[in-house]
Design an enzyme around this catalytic site. Structure first.
Site, short mmCIF file in Angstrom:
data_model
loop_
_atom_site.label_atom_id
_atom_site.label_comp_id
_atom_site.label_asym_id
_atom_site.label_seq_id
_atom_site.Cartn_x
_atom_site.Cartn_y
_atom_site.Cartn_z
CE1 TYR A 1 -3.83 2.36 0.61
CE2 TYR A 1 -2.36 3.36 2.23
CZ TYR A 1 -3.51 3.41 1.45
OH TYR A 1 -4.33 4.51 1.52
CE LYS B 1 -3.56 5.32 -1.59
NZ LYS B 1 -4.58 5.97 -2.44
#
Length: 233
Positions: A140, A144
């Site tokens: 994740y 990002k």
């Protein structure tokens, strides 16, 4: 800066906590229509909200969205996934899934809607995360961080076309995505209010909470200062 009064807004991931707030607050600020996009769109009790079936990882689905929502003036890339897991000994398929949804998806949407946004001199909002700047969040965090970089590049590419590109960064926020997180959380309404304020005032970045502002400001520090666990090496 981009006015929301009279705007037509498309929000991806519209069924989630942040997405619902983007839809609701856009209408509060005077948007005349909001496309509420999701893989399985729900019905809304407002004729100004148009449910839109959209898989951001599928080029054909994105192309259909452009055909149906060609009057969009503000695009909010909010859809994303979060699955726990490490990088070294984790599942590479999880990494691919994060990159496809959290990075490739926004880029597909932006490329497809670029002619529309250019004509409207509209706005693009990419919802990233405080974890764009913090290691330890596995796939994740990687996705990002990539979205942060992509957003900066998109801003430069679209600047001459009069398209405002806003990167939105936030810490843990009280949505279904963070249900298992035991930490202080932002109210989604506060986060979205800050983002829309940034859009209408011409901001390039929105740092939605104090912790995010602190982490953003720490990027120039040595890596050992940013990650105390490394200080003993």
């Amino acid at each position: 800066m981009t006015e929301l009064s009279g705007a037509t807004v498309l929000v991806t991931g519209a069924n989630g906590g942040l997405g619902t707030e983007f839809v609701r607050q856009a209408l509060e600020r005077g948007a005349t229509k909001v496309y509420a996009a999701a893989r399985r769109p729900r019905q809304w009790d407002d004729e100004r909200i148009v449910p839109l079936e959209l898989d951001v990882t599928d080029a054909a689905s994105v192309a259909r969205a452009v055909e149906l929502a060609g009057d969009t003036t503000v695009l909010v890339n909010n859809a994303g996934i979060l699955r726990p897991g490490r990088l070294v000994d984790g599942d590479v398929d999880a990494l691919r899934a994060h990159l496809e949804t959290n990075v490739v998806g926004p880029l597909l949407l932006t490329s497809a809607f670029a002619p529309v946004l250019r004509r409207a001199h509209g706005a693009l909002v990419n919802v990233a995360s405080i974890l764009s700047w913090l290691g330890g969040a596995g796939a994740y965090g990687v996705s990002k961080a990539a979205l942060w970089s992509a957003t900066d590049s998109l801003r430069l590419e679209l600047a001459d076309d009069g398209v405002q590109v806003v990167g939105a960064y936030l810490g843990y926020t009280d949505t279904a995505m963070t249900e298992g997180v035991d930490a202080p959380k932002n109210d989604p309404a506060d986060v979205v209010r800050a983002v829309w304020d940034g859009v209408v005032t011409g901001a390039h970045e929105v740092l939605a909470d104090e912790l995010t502002r602190q982490v953003r400001g720490s990027l120039g520090a040595p890596v050992e200062a940013r990650y105390p666990a490394l200080a003993g090496e």
